[in-house]
Motif scaffolding. Sequence first.
Motif, PDB file in Angstrom:
ATOM      1  N   MET A 184       0.860  -1.195   0.000  1.00 26.05           N
ATOM      2  CA  MET A 184       0.000   0.000   0.000  1.00 26.05           C
ATOM      3  C   MET A 184       0.891   1.238   0.000  1.00 26.05           C
ATOM      4  SD  MET A 184      -2.864   1.187   2.792  1.00 26.05           S
ATOM      5  CE  MET A 184      -3.898  -0.217   2.419  1.00 26.05           C
ATOM      6  N   ASN A 185       0.554   2.191  -0.874  1.00 29.40           N
ATOM      7  CA  ASN A 185       1.316   3.428  -0.908  1.00 29.40           C
ATOM      8  C   ASN A 185       1.029   4.251   0.321  1.00 29.40           C
ATOM      9  OD1 ASN A 185       2.466   2.846  -3.417  1.00 29.40           O
ATOM     10  ND2 ASN A 185       0.679   3.695  -4.522  1.00 29.40           N
ATOM     11  N   GLN A 186       2.045   4.809   0.879  1.00 27.49           N
ATOM     12  CA  GLN A 186       1.891   5.598   2.101  1.00 27.49           C
ATOM     13  C   GLN A 186       1.306   6.961   1.774  1.00 27.49           C
ATOM     14  OE1 GLN A 186       4.949   5.290   5.114  1.00 27.49           O
ATOM     15  NE2 GLN A 186       5.052   7.505   5.156  1.00 27.49           N
ATOM     16  N   PRO A 187       0.201   7.348   2.402  1.00 24.87           N
ATOM     17  CA  PRO A 187      -0.417   8.646   2.102  1.00 24.87           C
ATOM     18  C   PRO A 187       0.524   9.791   2.445  1.00 24.87           C
ATOM     19  CG  PRO A 187      -1.895   7.222   3.343  1.00 24.87           C
ATOM     20  CD  PRO A 187      -0.554   6.565   3.367  1.00 24.87           C
ATOM     21  N   LYS A 188       0.431  10.828   1.653  1.00 24.93           N
ATOM     22  CA  LYS A 188       1.246  12.006   1.915  1.00 24.93           C
ATOM     23  C   LYS A 188       0.658  12.791   3.068  1.00 24.93           C
ATOM     24  CE  LYS A 188       2.937  12.484  -2.814  1.00 24.93           C
ATOM     25  NZ  LYS A 188       3.032  13.374  -4.004  1.00 24.93           N
ATOM     26  N   HIS A 189       1.515  13.435   3.798  1.00 24.37           N
ATOM     27  CA  HIS A 189       1.055  14.227   4.941  1.00 24.37           C
ATOM     28  C   HIS A 189       1.781  15.561   4.940  1.00 24.37           C
ATOM     29  CE1 HIS A 189      -0.135  15.332   8.976  1.00 24.37           C
ATOM     30  NE2 HIS A 189      -0.994  14.326   8.922  1.00 24.37           N
ATOM     31  N   PRO A 190       1.084  16.670   5.098  1.00 20.82           N
ATOM     32  CA  PRO A 190       1.682  18.005   4.952  1.00 20.82           C
ATOM     33  C   PRO A 190       2.574  18.419   6.107  1.00 20.82           C
ATOM     34  CG  PRO A 190      -0.595  18.200   5.608  1.00 20.82           C
ATOM     35  CD  PRO A 190      -0.351  16.733   5.362  1.00 20.82           C
ATOM     36  N   PHE A 191       2.602  17.705   7.225  1.00 20.21           N
ATOM     37  CA  PHE A 191       3.288  18.209   8.411  1.00 20.21           C
ATOM     38  C   PHE A 191       4.675  17.602   8.628  1.00 20.21           C
ATOM     39  CE2 PHE A 191      -0.176  20.688   9.663  1.00 20.21           C
ATOM     40  CZ  PHE A 191      -1.339  19.973   9.412  1.00 20.21           C
ATOM     41  N   GLY A 192       5.184  16.901   7.634  1.00 20.80           N
ATOM     42  CA  GLY A 192       6.529  16.395   7.790  1.00 20.80           C
ATOM     43  C   GLY A 192       6.573  14.939   8.198  1.00 20.80           C
ATOM     44  N   GLU A 193       7.746  14.356   8.047  1.00 19.98           N
ATOM     45  CA  GLU A 193       7.921  12.925   8.274  1.00 19.98           C
ATOM     46  C   GLU A 193       7.681  12.519   9.724  1.00 19.98           C
ATOM     47  OE1 GLU A 193      11.412   9.536   7.676  1.00 19.98           O
ATOM     48  OE2 GLU A 193      11.695  11.582   6.919  1.00 19.98           O
ATOM     49  N   TRP A 194       8.179  13.327  10.681  1.00 23.86           N
ATOM     50  CA  TRP A 194       8.029  12.957  12.099  1.00 23.86           C
ATOM     51  C   TRP A 194       6.562  12.953  12.518  1.00 23.86           C
ATOM     52  CZ3 TRP A 194       6.232  15.434  16.531  1.00 23.86           C
ATOM     53  CH2 TRP A 194       6.542  14.792  17.732  1.00 23.86           C
ATOM     54  N   ILE A 195       5.869  14.017  12.155  1.00 23.95           N
ATOM     55  CA  ILE A 195       4.444  14.096  12.512  1.00 23.95           C
ATOM     56  C   ILE A 195       3.669  12.999  11.793  1.00 23.95           C
ATOM     57  CG2 ILE A 195       2.364  15.515  12.335  1.00 23.95           C
ATOM     58  CD1 ILE A 195       4.056  17.947  12.805  1.00 23.95           C
ATOM     59  N   GLN A 196       4.111  12.680  10.578  1.00 26.01           N
ATOM     60  CA  GLN A 196       3.448  11.620   9.824  1.00 26.01           C
ATOM     61  C   GLN A 196       3.561  10.283  10.548  1.00 26.01           C
ATOM     62  OE1 GLN A 196       4.527  11.537   5.698  1.00 26.01           O
ATOM     63  NE2 GLN A 196       3.914   9.415   5.439  1.00 26.01           N
ATOM     64  N   LYS A 197       4.741  10.002  11.102  1.00 21.17           N
ATOM     65  CA  LYS A 197       4.931   8.749  11.840  1.00 21.17           C
ATOM     66  C   LYS A 197       4.056   8.701  13.086  1.00 21.17           C
ATOM     67  CE  LYS A 197       9.688   7.838  10.367  1.00 21.17           C
ATOM     68  NZ  LYS A 197      11.105   7.708  10.810  1.00 21.17           N
ATOM     69  N   VAL A 198       3.992   9.829  13.776  1.00 19.83           N
ATOM     70  CA  VAL A 198       3.148   9.873  14.974  1.00 19.83           C
ATOM     71  C   VAL A 198       1.685   9.707  14.607  1.00 19.83           C
ATOM     72  CG1 VAL A 198       2.374  11.313  16.892  1.00 19.83           C
ATOM     73  CG2 VAL A 198       4.796  11.273  16.274  1.00 19.83           C
ATOM     74  N   TYR A 199       1.290  10.410  13.575  1.00 10.82           N
ATOM     75  CA  TYR A 199      -0.122  10.402  13.172  1.00 10.82           C
ATOM     76  C   TYR A 199      -0.580   9.001  12.786  1.00 10.82           C
ATOM     77  CZ  TYR A 199      -4.427  11.638  10.723  1.00 10.82           C
ATOM     78  OH  TYR A 199      -5.733  11.716  10.316  1.00 10.82           O
ATOM     79  N   TYR A 200       0.290   8.246  12.093  1.00 16.29           N
ATOM     80  CA  TYR A 200      -0.097   6.915  11.641  1.00 16.29           C
ATOM     81  C   TYR A 200       0.341   5.812  12.598  1.00 16.29           C
ATOM     82  CZ  TYR A 200      -1.544   8.979   7.251  1.00 16.29           C
ATOM     83  OH  TYR A 200      -2.196   9.722   6.306  1.00 16.29           O
ATOM     84  N   SER A 201       0.711   6.203  13.799  1.00 17.42           N
ATOM     85  CA  SER A 201       1.018   5.195  14.812  1.00 17.42           C
ATOM     86  C   SER A 201      -0.275   4.590  15.345  1.00 17.42           C
ATOM     87  CB  SER A 201       1.830   5.810  15.948  1.00 17.42           C
ATOM     88  OG  SER A 201       1.046   6.769  16.642  1.00 17.42           O
ATOM     89  N   PHE A 202      -0.174   3.392  15.872  1.00 19.50           N
ATOM     90  CA  PHE A 202      -1.361   2.676  16.352  1.00 19.50           C
ATOM     91  C   PHE A 202      -2.079   3.414  17.493  1.00 19.50           C
ATOM     92  CE2 PHE A 202      -3.018  -1.579  18.200  1.00 19.50           C
ATOM     93  CZ  PHE A 202      -4.234  -1.393  17.575  1.00 19.50           C
ATOM     94  N   PRO A 203      -1.371   3.939  18.524  1.00 25.55           N
ATOM     95  CA  PRO A 203      -2.084   4.642  19.600  1.00 25.55           C
ATOM     96  C   PRO A 203      -2.892   5.831  19.096  1.00 25.55           C
ATOM     97  CG  PRO A 203       0.161   4.134  20.283  1.00 25.55           C
ATOM     98  CD  PRO A 203       0.077   3.815  18.826  1.00 25.55           C
ATOM     99  N   VAL A 204      -2.330   6.613  18.173  1.00 24.14           N
ATOM    100  CA  VAL A 204      -3.041   7.788  17.661  1.00 24.14           C
ATOM    101  C   VAL A 204      -4.245   7.367  16.833  1.00 24.14           C
ATOM    102  CG1 VAL A 204      -2.864   9.795  16.144  1.00 24.14           C
ATOM    103  CG2 VAL A 204      -0.997   9.255  17.724  1.00 24.14           C
ATOM    104  N   GLN A 205      -4.060   6.372  15.969  1.00 21.43           N
ATOM    105  CA  GLN A 205      -5.176   5.921  15.145  1.00 21.43           C
ATOM    106  C   GLN A 205      -6.274   5.274  15.998  1.00 21.43           C
ATOM    107  OE1 GLN A 205      -5.655   6.394  11.742  1.00 21.43           O
ATOM    108  NE2 GLN A 205      -3.945   7.810  12.105  1.00 21.43           N
ATOM    109  N   LEU A 206      -5.874   4.584  17.053  1.00 22.04           N
ATOM    110  CA  LEU A 206      -6.875   4.034  17.977  1.00 22.04           C
ATOM    111  C   LEU A 206      -7.673   5.142  18.641  1.00 22.04           C
ATOM    112  CD1 LEU A 206      -5.453   1.007  20.023  1.00 22.04           C
ATOM    113  CD2 LEU A 206      -7.660   1.177  18.882  1.00 22.04           C
ATOM    114  N   MET A 207      -6.972   6.202  19.053  1.00 23.32           N
ATOM    115  CA  MET A 207      -7.650   7.323  19.692  1.00 23.32           C
ATOM    116  C   MET A 207      -8.620   7.992  18.723  1.00 23.32           C
ATOM    117  SD  MET A 207      -7.787   8.743  22.625  1.00 23.32           S
ATOM    118  CE  MET A 207      -9.139   9.875  22.964  1.00 23.32           C
TER     119      MET A 207
END
Length: 766
Positions: free
Chosen positions: A1-24
């Motif tokens: 699956m292609n990784q969606p682009k995110h406007p806030f940078g690579e670090w924020i992208q990793k946090v955003y797509y982490s399991f705890p954040v997505q669960l929340m």
Amino acid sequence: MNQPKHPFGEWIQKVYYSFPVQLMLNNVKKNQILLFIWIILLGFVTRQFGDIIGIPYLFLDPEYLSQTNFKSFFIIGVSIGIFITSYHITIYILDSYKFPFLGATPKPFSTFCLNNSFVPILFSVIYIINIVQFQANYSIKSSWDIFCQVFGMVCGQLFTIFILFLYFSRTNKDIFKELALSVNKTLKRSSINRVNVLKDIRTKKLKNKYHITSFFTLNMKVAKTPTHEHLDRSMMMLIFDQNHLNAVIVEIFLITLIISLGLFRDNPVFQIPAAASGILFFSIIVMFTGAFSYWLRGWAISALVLILVVFNILIKEKIIQSTYQVFGINYNKKTAVYDMNRLKALSNPQTYNEDKKETIRILERWRSHFPDSVKPKMIFICTSGGGQRAAVWTMRTLQYADSITKGQLFKQTRLITGASGGIIGASYYRELYLQQQEGKIANADDFKYLYNISEDVLNPIVFSMVVNDLFFRFQKFTDGNHEYYKDRGYAFEQKIHENTNYVMYKRISDYKKPEEEAKIPMLILSPTIINDGRKLFISPLNIAYMTTNHESNVNSDFQEKLKGIEFKKIFEEQEASDLHFMSALRMSATFPYITPNVDLPSEPAMEIMDAGLSDNFGVKDATSFMYVFKDWISTNTSGVIFINIRDSEKNQEIEKQNPGSVFQKVISPIGSLYNNWSDYQDFNNDNLIEYASSWMNCPLDVIEFEYIPHNKFAEKSQTQSAKDPKSGRAALSWHLTLQEKESLYTTILQENNQRSIKRLQLLLGQ
């Protein structure tokens, strides 16, 4: 699956797509009800919700076996641990299929819970901070005591979570274990019809709902999401189903355990802190949600509606007990007739005059206790409602005032009226006064009796509500020839009896002789009848004169509405005189949802609510009594003293109205009526006393004792200004903190109340 682009940078992208954040984000989107329960609990522990009725104090200063210590907080911790576990289980059952990569991880359920722990951890941290702040600002305990309390709460949480997760670690399967045991052969050999039939549906269901790039492992490291496309999806589905089933088993076990605790409700050891009972109640709601969703899937809402319909029919047909009773009277006999013809027959001129003459004889016996040459002052005590706050304040005031006046206060008191907690405190002191006269106790003013009435009452009430009243009341007890259900009304009465050493374990008829002989003041209880708004007058004596006025000079064509109904007469065939005195007090102290409304054996059923609904201060009943006997009082006394014992300030500062929100403007008309209800009653009562001074042919004085606290604990408060004289005010509840008790004990020494004491002494010739 292609990784969606995110406007806030690579670090924020990793946090955003982490399991705890997505669960929340999933919980915010799909599980708002569960998050709303967390918000409610957070509001309680931060004192944002329920402060006026003392709910936060149940969490910040829980009491167990009359102590706030490691044990009480440990029990709170255990209940929070159960709630956290039920929260994880329910979300796992509802949403784990959206994250199929879990099937490719060791211990999928534990991994899910760890990554779903943001809200529980945040709540626990905020709770601990508020415990420390509250205990440091309001408690007299040392830093070590506070540490032990916090440690107890944390230990309780960890203990519960450890036990439950130990079960899951031993019973839940993961795909690696299954592969090691060659589960593929088992699957083929077992011919699992459920999997075969639903295989296509479940395979589609296991598609990714969220894009997840990382998650926390059980050793607290961040790992990349494992690939799972190559794994057997039917096996993964079996893993999820087996984990779900284990979770449901735990939920059913916990629900059964909580309800089973009701069997031991009479044992103080099982009467856990009220806050713990409340948390368990929320846990039951959450666990029912999970169990329903697991077994019924898309039919859950329909099934819930059907259950509610069936439950309503069972209650309507009286198959399930839904009403609450008082104890002592007979509910098995033919019900009392409750209509206007019966009421008019009970309040006839002949009965009115007979009851009046009977009371005059009592007044004359009271008058004989004083020299013929000295006309005594007649005192009426009117005490306000307000839960345990009012009970303790009334008791403290009566003890202090009677001691200062060397026993003259109660000797010259002829009538006690009031509502709710205030009338309970006054009744307790009256009973102690009677025992002192009979030589059973040395001194009714002993401070130990004040401590007794200050003890917690709320724990067994809330515990009974959670483990018994919300489901099925099946436990009964026998009183004489009658059986009654043990409910939270029973818990209320039993706890007050325990606190007061059972000195008021009497029937209302037991007070008939002492009142007739004028050994103790008359006491008239007047709870409100919801059916028609009238008062139900309860007394061991005949008091038909309280229900109407047959001596009025108004034109005979005037249709006067009956003011009330005399309990003793309307329920005579139902053995009214055997009513437990504490049940009578409970009827006058019915706090919504805590002490339930009572149904009496009449047709239609007479439903009873707190006396404070019609008059929270007892002034109406006192002035009515005074009007009936105004001629005798004017002839035989040197005047009347009204002693009003209030649990609130009468002339409060006018609050500044800030520009409100749209919501506030919508609720403002109703909210203002509720908030100012006691003020409306004050205006009416002041008018009654003003009018009374015009038709009384003797002096009429009013002395008020007000609970307006200001103590050393208020000065330490960080949430209220020390300049505010109402800082540290006891809440409207049946539970008091140490600070609140101290406040109630010392407020009688305030300047305003000392002025009232001196004025009372002056009026009594001291």
